[in-house]
Design an enzyme around this catalytic site. Structure first.
Site, PDB file in Angstrom:
ATOM      1  N   HIS A  10      31.639  38.389  -0.173  1.00 34.70           N
ATOM      2  CA  HIS A  10      30.276  37.883  -0.017  1.00 34.70           C
ATOM      3  C   HIS A  10      30.189  36.403  -0.369  1.00 34.70           C
ATOM      4  O   HIS A  10      30.420  36.005  -1.509  1.00 34.70           O
ATOM      5  CB  HIS A  10      29.346  38.687  -0.936  1.00 34.70           C
ATOM      6  CG  HIS A  10      27.907  38.319  -0.837  1.00 34.70           C
ATOM      7  ND1 HIS A  10      27.165  37.933  -1.928  1.00 34.70           N
ATOM      8  CD2 HIS A  10      27.067  38.283   0.225  1.00 34.70           C
ATOM      9  CE1 HIS A  10      25.921  37.683  -1.547  1.00 34.70           C
ATOM     10  NE2 HIS A  10      25.845  37.886  -0.240  1.00 34.70           N
ATOM     11  N   ARG A  11      29.901  35.576   0.641  1.00 38.37           N
ATOM     12  CA  ARG A  11      29.889  34.113   0.478  1.00 38.37           C
ATOM     13  C   ARG A  11      31.239  33.630  -0.058  1.00 38.37           C
ATOM     14  O   ARG A  11      31.326  32.682  -0.837  1.00 38.37           O
ATOM     15  CB  ARG A  11      28.747  33.668  -0.430  1.00 38.37           C
ATOM     16  CG  ARG A  11      27.376  34.196   0.002  1.00 38.37           C
ATOM     17  CD  ARG A  11      26.259  33.785  -0.949  1.00 38.37           C
ATOM     18  NE  ARG A  11      25.067  34.592  -0.728  1.00 38.37           N
ATOM     19  CZ  ARG A  11      23.982  34.578  -1.482  1.00 38.37           C
ATOM     20  NH1 ARG A  11      23.924  33.745  -2.520  1.00 38.37           N
ATOM     21  NH2 ARG A  11      22.953  35.358  -1.221  1.00 38.37           N
ATOM     22  N   GLU A  37      31.831  37.093   4.382  1.00 38.44           N
ATOM     23  CA  GLU A  37      30.446  36.939   4.802  1.00 38.44           C
ATOM     24  C   GLU A  37      30.016  35.547   4.405  1.00 38.44           C
ATOM     25  O   GLU A  37      30.374  35.068   3.322  1.00 38.44           O
ATOM     26  CB  GLU A  37      29.562  37.982   4.119  1.00 38.44           C
ATOM     27  CG  GLU A  37      28.102  37.994   4.551  1.00 38.44           C
ATOM     28  CD  GLU A  37      27.212  37.051   3.736  1.00 38.44           C
ATOM     29  OE1 GLU A  37      26.032  36.905   4.094  1.00 38.44           O
ATOM     30  OE2 GLU A  37      27.699  36.493   2.732  1.00 38.44           O
ATOM     31  N   ASP A  39      26.735  32.283   5.185  1.00 35.09           N
ATOM     32  CA  ASP A  39      25.380  31.991   5.675  1.00 35.09           C
ATOM     33  C   ASP A  39      25.357  30.614   6.304  1.00 35.09           C
ATOM     34  O   ASP A  39      26.034  29.691   5.825  1.00 35.09           O
ATOM     35  CB  ASP A  39      24.383  31.996   4.508  1.00 35.09           C
ATOM     36  CG  ASP A  39      24.549  33.210   3.614  1.00 35.09           C
ATOM     37  OD1 ASP A  39      24.032  34.265   3.984  1.00 35.09           O
ATOM     38  OD2 ASP A  39      25.195  33.098   2.551  1.00 35.09           O
ATOM     39  N   HIS A  52      23.623  29.079   1.736  1.00 37.24           N
ATOM     40  CA  HIS A  52      22.677  30.194   1.772  1.00 37.24           C
ATOM     41  C   HIS A  52      21.227  29.751   1.835  1.00 37.24           C
ATOM     42  O   HIS A  52      20.430  30.268   2.621  1.00 37.24           O
ATOM     43  CB  HIS A  52      22.876  31.092   0.543  1.00 37.24           C
ATOM     44  CG  HIS A  52      21.908  32.242   0.486  1.00 37.24           C
ATOM     45  ND1 HIS A  52      20.668  32.147  -0.107  1.00 37.24           N
ATOM     46  CD2 HIS A  52      21.997  33.510   0.980  1.00 37.24           C
ATOM     47  CE1 HIS A  52      20.041  33.302   0.007  1.00 37.24           C
ATOM     48  NE2 HIS A  52      20.820  34.135   0.665  1.00 37.24           N
ATOM     49  N   GLU A 114      25.954  35.081   8.898  1.00 40.01           N
ATOM     50  CA  GLU A 114      24.520  35.366   8.838  1.00 40.01           C
ATOM     51  C   GLU A 114      23.741  34.119   9.221  1.00 40.01           C
ATOM     52  O   GLU A 114      23.833  33.090   8.553  1.00 40.01           O
ATOM     53  CB  GLU A 114      24.094  35.821   7.442  1.00 40.01           C
ATOM     54  CG  GLU A 114      22.588  36.102   7.393  1.00 40.01           C
ATOM     55  CD  GLU A 114      22.063  36.490   6.023  1.00 40.01           C
ATOM     56  OE1 GLU A 114      20.835  36.408   5.826  1.00 40.01           O
ATOM     57  OE2 GLU A 114      22.886  36.864   5.164  1.00 40.01           O
ATOM     58  N   LYS A 116      20.665  32.087   9.039  1.00 39.75           N
ATOM     59  CA  LYS A 116      19.512  32.007   8.142  1.00 39.75           C
ATOM     60  C   LYS A 116      18.329  31.373   8.878  1.00 39.75           C
ATOM     61  O   LYS A 116      17.872  30.281   8.553  1.00 39.75           O
ATOM     62  CB  LYS A 116      19.874  31.207   6.892  1.00 39.75           C
ATOM     63  CG  LYS A 116      21.034  31.765   6.106  1.00 39.75           C
ATOM     64  CD  LYS A 116      20.744  33.150   5.532  1.00 39.75           C
ATOM     65  CE  LYS A 116      19.722  33.094   4.424  1.00 39.75           C
ATOM     66  NZ  LYS A 116      19.550  34.413   3.776  1.00 39.75           N
ATOM     67  N   ASP A 234      30.614  40.421  -4.129  1.00 36.84           N
ATOM     68  CA  ASP A 234      30.973  39.166  -4.786  1.00 36.84           C
ATOM     69  C   ASP A 234      32.370  39.235  -5.407  1.00 36.84           C
ATOM     70  O   ASP A 234      32.970  38.201  -5.702  1.00 36.84           O
ATOM     71  CB  ASP A 234      29.976  38.843  -5.905  1.00 36.84           C
ATOM     72  CG  ASP A 234      28.562  38.627  -5.404  1.00 36.84           C
ATOM     73  OD1 ASP A 234      28.393  38.278  -4.211  1.00 36.84           O
ATOM     74  OD2 ASP A 234      27.612  38.790  -6.205  1.00 36.84           O
TER      75      ASP A 234
END
Length: 247
Positions: A10-11, A37, A39, A52, A114, A116, A234
């Protein structure tokens, strides 16, 4: 018997590195995560950048909205010291930079991008993201997602083959209907949806279900039994240790 659940960083490895930085993504590559993943927002001059928040205040030493800076200006900000001083040289990367990193890392890692664009409607974002993916030659490895369902419909109009997924919270009963409207072929949900009756119906209908953001390994067994395709965490290293699932 369930298939092993894929583990997405995640990120990047954001529990141990500053989120959405090259350091975090390089760490995910090093530990062998199944995917990352990230953003994306857009700059004043139309560059797709990996961050993000709509504003840079939380994760850099700057102040203001991403959309109000040119990319060369954004690159001047420190995007790592907020996490730890040793990451002071980390900057906001472009989407192209991250895709190129994954492409050259000699891995089969997937990339969940993703968009945003549910708060600020960035004009032309879908086209810009798709151009980056095409340039990187990673069309088969990328999953595009957004809370903005219309954006995913737009992406499907631009390219009928790219994987898209609807992002949502809670346990909506009509999410498959929403997915059909925009021809999305995946769903990204919270763990509560995945283990619900509604979640199990989506899996039975053939939708890949990827769950965000799971940071406790004790949930892995229940999610695997529910037929979840991937979890986004994470701390991917913790879950990779348990990748001998199925149950």
């Amino acid at each position: 018997m369930s298939k092993p659940v894929e583990i997405y960083a995640h990120r990047g490895c954001s529990g141990e590195f500053p989120e959405n930085t090259m350091a975090a993504f390089e760490a995910a590559c090093k530990i062998g995560a199944d995917g990352i993943e990230l953003d994306v927002q857009m700059t004043k001059d139309g560059e797709v950048v990996v961050i993000h928040d709509e504003q840079i205040d939380r994760t850099t030493n700057g102040i203001g909205f991403v959309k109000d800076f040119r990319y060369k200006q954004l690159k001047l900000f420190d995007a790592g010291s907020w996490f730890h001083p040793k990451f002071s040289r980390q900057t906001i990367p472009s989407l192209q930079d991250v895709l190129d990193l994954i492409k050259t890392s000699d891995s089969e890692m997937k990339v969940n991008i993703e968009l945003k664009n549910d708060v600020l409607l960035y004009e032309g974002m879908e086209e810009k993201v798709l151009q980056c993916v095409q340039r990187s030659g990673m069309m088969d490895s990328v999953i595009l997602s957004s809370f903005n369902f219309k954006s995913m419909g737009r992406m499907r109009e631009l390219d009928n083959e790219i994987q898209t997924a609807l992002l949502f919270e809670g346990i909506p009963s009509n999410i498959m209907e929403e997915a059909r409207k925009v021809r999305a072929n995946g769903l990204h949900s919270e763990a509560s949806f995945a283990v619900s009756a509604a979640g199990k119906r989506t899996v039975e209908a053939g939708y890949p279900l990827r769950v965000f953001t799971v940071n406790q390994t004790d949930k892995l067994e229940d999610l695997a039994r529910s037929g979840v395709s991937a979890l986004i965490t994470d701390y991917p290293g913790l879950f990779l240790e348990n990748k001998s699932v199925p149950f």
